[in-house]
Design a protein around this motif. Structure first.
Motif, PDB file in Angstrom:
ATOM      1  N   ILE A   1       0.839  -1.213   0.000  1.00  0.00           N
ATOM      2  CA  ILE A   1       0.000   0.000   0.000  1.00  0.00           C
ATOM      3  C   ILE A   1       0.870   1.257   0.000  1.00  0.00           C
ATOM      4  O   ILE A   1       0.507   2.265  -0.608  1.00  0.00           O
ATOM      5  CB  ILE A   1      -1.004  -0.047   1.171  1.00  0.00           C
ATOM      6  CG1 ILE A   1      -2.069  -1.112   0.880  1.00  0.00           C
ATOM      7  CG2 ILE A   1      -1.637   1.310   1.415  1.00  0.00           C
ATOM      8  CD1 ILE A   1      -2.956  -1.461   2.064  1.00  0.00           C
ATOM      9  N   LYS A   2       2.034   1.181   0.601  1.00  0.00           N
ATOM     10  CA  LYS A   2       2.964   2.328   0.615  1.00  0.00           C
ATOM     11  C   LYS A   2       3.469   2.661  -0.794  1.00  0.00           C
ATOM     12  O   LYS A   2       3.948   3.767  -1.026  1.00  0.00           O
ATOM     13  CB  LYS A   2       4.154   2.037   1.526  1.00  0.00           C
ATOM     14  CG  LYS A   2       3.799   1.927   2.986  1.00  0.00           C
ATOM     15  CD  LYS A   2       5.028   1.543   3.805  1.00  0.00           C
ATOM     16  CE  LYS A   2       4.668   1.275   5.251  1.00  0.00           C
ATOM     17  NZ  LYS A   2       5.841   0.772   6.017  1.00  0.00           N
ATOM     18  N   LEU A   3       3.338   1.718  -1.728  1.00  0.00           N
ATOM     19  CA  LEU A   3       3.848   1.905  -3.092  1.00  0.00           C
ATOM     20  C   LEU A   3       2.779   2.369  -4.082  1.00  0.00           C
ATOM     21  O   LEU A   3       3.065   2.552  -5.253  1.00  0.00           O
ATOM     22  CB  LEU A   3       4.475   0.597  -3.586  1.00  0.00           C
ATOM     23  CG  LEU A   3       5.653   0.078  -2.769  1.00  0.00           C
ATOM     24  CD1 LEU A   3       6.058  -1.314  -3.253  1.00  0.00           C
ATOM     25  CD2 LEU A   3       6.834   1.037  -2.862  1.00  0.00           C
ATOM     26  N   LYS A   4       1.553   2.567  -3.620  1.00  0.00           N
ATOM     27  CA  LYS A   4       0.452   2.847  -4.543  1.00  0.00           C
ATOM     28  C   LYS A   4       0.640   4.115  -5.368  1.00  0.00           C
ATOM     29  O   LYS A   4       0.129   4.208  -6.478  1.00  0.00           O
ATOM     30  CB  LYS A   4      -0.885   2.879  -3.799  1.00  0.00           C
ATOM     31  CG  LYS A   4      -1.070   4.012  -2.836  1.00  0.00           C
ATOM     32  CD  LYS A   4      -2.403   3.864  -2.117  1.00  0.00           C
ATOM     33  CE  LYS A   4      -2.576   4.888  -1.020  1.00  0.00           C
ATOM     34  NZ  LYS A   4      -3.823   4.644  -0.286  1.00  0.00           N
ATOM     35  N   ASN A   5       1.406   5.064  -4.887  1.00  0.00           N
ATOM     36  CA  ASN A   5       1.615   6.299  -5.652  1.00  0.00           C
ATOM     37  C   ASN A   5       2.545   6.111  -6.846  1.00  0.00           C
ATOM     38  O   ASN A   5       2.763   7.047  -7.612  1.00  0.00           O
ATOM     39  CB  ASN A   5       2.099   7.422  -4.741  1.00  0.00           C
ATOM     40  CG  ASN A   5       0.998   7.870  -3.792  1.00  0.00           C
ATOM     41  OD1 ASN A   5      -0.177   7.890  -4.155  1.00  0.00           O
ATOM     42  ND2 ASN A   5       1.363   8.200  -2.569  1.00  0.00           N
ATOM     43  N   ASN A   6       3.091   4.912  -7.017  1.00  0.00           N
ATOM     44  CA  ASN A   6       3.896   4.596  -8.196  1.00  0.00           C
ATOM     45  C   ASN A   6       3.024   4.229  -9.396  1.00  0.00           C
ATOM     46  O   ASN A   6       3.546   3.969 -10.473  1.00  0.00           O
ATOM     47  CB  ASN A   6       4.834   3.415  -7.899  1.00  0.00           C
ATOM     48  CG  ASN A   6       5.939   3.793  -6.950  1.00  0.00           C
ATOM     49  OD1 ASN A   6       6.798   4.595  -7.285  1.00  0.00           O
ATOM     50  ND2 ASN A   6       5.915   3.226  -5.759  1.00  0.00           N
ATOM     51  N   PHE A   7       1.711   4.204  -9.210  1.00  0.00           N
ATOM     52  CA  PHE A   7       0.791   3.760 -10.253  1.00  0.00           C
ATOM     53  C   PHE A   7       0.088   4.946 -10.907  1.00  0.00           C
ATOM     54  O   PHE A   7      -0.076   5.997 -10.303  1.00  0.00           O
ATOM     55  CB  PHE A   7      -0.220   2.764  -9.659  1.00  0.00           C
ATOM     56  CG  PHE A   7       0.432   1.462  -9.292  1.00  0.00           C
ATOM     57  CD1 PHE A   7       0.373   0.386 -10.153  1.00  0.00           C
ATOM     58  CD2 PHE A   7       1.154   1.341  -8.115  1.00  0.00           C
ATOM     59  CE1 PHE A   7       1.009  -0.804  -9.840  1.00  0.00           C
ATOM     60  CE2 PHE A   7       1.799   0.155  -7.797  1.00  0.00           C
ATOM     61  CZ  PHE A   7       1.727  -0.920  -8.658  1.00  0.00           C
ATOM     62  N   ASP A   8      -0.335   4.754 -12.155  1.00  0.00           N
ATOM     63  CA  ASP A   8      -1.025   5.818 -12.900  1.00  0.00           C
ATOM     64  C   ASP A   8      -2.391   6.124 -12.313  1.00  0.00           C
ATOM     65  O   ASP A   8      -2.869   7.246 -12.404  1.00  0.00           O
ATOM     66  CB  ASP A   8      -1.221   5.396 -14.371  1.00  0.00           C
ATOM     67  CG  ASP A   8       0.089   5.166 -15.090  1.00  0.00           C
ATOM     68  OD1 ASP A   8       1.046   5.934 -14.858  1.00  0.00           O
ATOM     69  OD2 ASP A   8       0.168   4.203 -15.877  1.00  0.00           O
ATOM     70  N   CYS A   9      -3.025   5.110 -11.746  1.00  0.00           N
ATOM     71  CA  CYS A   9      -4.402   5.235 -11.285  1.00  0.00           C
ATOM     72  C   CYS A   9      -4.578   4.410 -10.016  1.00  0.00           C
ATOM     73  O   CYS A   9      -4.127   3.270  -9.954  1.00  0.00           O
ATOM     74  CB  CYS A   9      -5.314   4.719 -12.401  1.00  0.00           C
ATOM     75  SG  CYS A   9      -7.050   4.673 -12.011  1.00  0.00           S
ATOM     76  N   ILE A  10      -5.219   5.003  -9.008  1.00  0.00           N
ATOM     77  CA  ILE A  10      -5.552   4.289  -7.782  1.00  0.00           C
ATOM     78  C   ILE A  10      -7.071   4.217  -7.702  1.00  0.00           C
ATOM     79  O   ILE A  10      -7.745   5.238  -7.790  1.00  0.00           O
ATOM     80  CB  ILE A  10      -4.990   5.003  -6.540  1.00  0.00           C
ATOM     81  CG1 ILE A  10      -3.462   5.136  -6.630  1.00  0.00           C
ATOM     82  CG2 ILE A  10      -5.398   4.268  -5.259  1.00  0.00           C
ATOM     83  CD1 ILE A  10      -2.860   6.066  -5.601  1.00  0.00           C
TER      84      ILE A  10
END
Length: 189
Positions: free
Chosen positions: A157-166
């Motif tokens: 969950i700490k890595l979710k900002n590495n994705f284009d879309c959450i």
């Protein structure tokens, strides 16, 4: 509509990733599923060659040494998963768009590999206890395995900002509606 684009769907265990991928495959006929390779045990509801290619650790390590994987991870202790180059190349030759159902680290690696041809999506939940509850209901893991998955989920969950879309999946219909619009926009660019 173009082809050769990829949708990378990632989530911690229990967030609804497989349900979402199945929905997207039904909704977008241009998508084909990229079957990953894994060394974990096959579950009773899974089919070899459809859900995963189930391999021994020796065969998996041979694929690594022969550089036949786009990416691979040791997802849990002794449990390896990866993406076959041949699987992706085959789908591109068939003029398909590709959807991946992978772990979070694998998703980050695939996004780097495909760059702008890829849309990376992180499926999130508002509370880690929701994941624990879903894993318990699913009934495919021991209590020890569930604890391990929840521990890993906190890190993922700490890595979710590495994705284009959450996309928050606390309400499946809302999540599916958001994803339908997002994927449609991406595939039709």
């Amino acid at each position: 509509m173009s082809y050769g684009k990829v949708i990378i769907v990632c989530a911690p265990s229990g967030a609804g990733k497989s349900t979402i991928v199945k929905y997207l495959l039904k909704t977008f006929r241009s998508l084909s599923f990229s079957v990953s390779v894994t060394t974990r045990e096959i579950r009773s509801n899974e089919v070899n060659g459809k859900d995963y290619y189930f391999l021994t650790k020796e065969k998996f390590k041979k694929l690594i040494n022969q550089e036949k994987l786009i990416e691979w991870q040791e997802v849990y202790h002794g449990d390896f998963k990866g993406t076959l180059k041949s699987e992706v190349e085959s789908l591109i030759l068939k003029k398909r768009n590709i959807i991946f159902d992978v772990d979070v680290q694998g998703g980050i690696s695939l996004k780097k590999y495909f760059n702008n041809l890829g849309l990376s999506i992180f499926i999130d939940v508002s509370d880690i206890n929701i994941l624990k509850e879903r894993l318990e209901i699913r009934g495919t893991d021991s209590s020890k395995a569930i604890k391990e998955r929840i521990f890993k989920a906190r890190e993922e969950i700490k890595l979710k900002n590495n994705f284009d879309c959450i996309v928050l999946n606390d309400d499946l219909n809302n999540a599916l509606n958001k994803l339908k619009i997002t994927v449609n926009n991406f595939l039709n660019i």
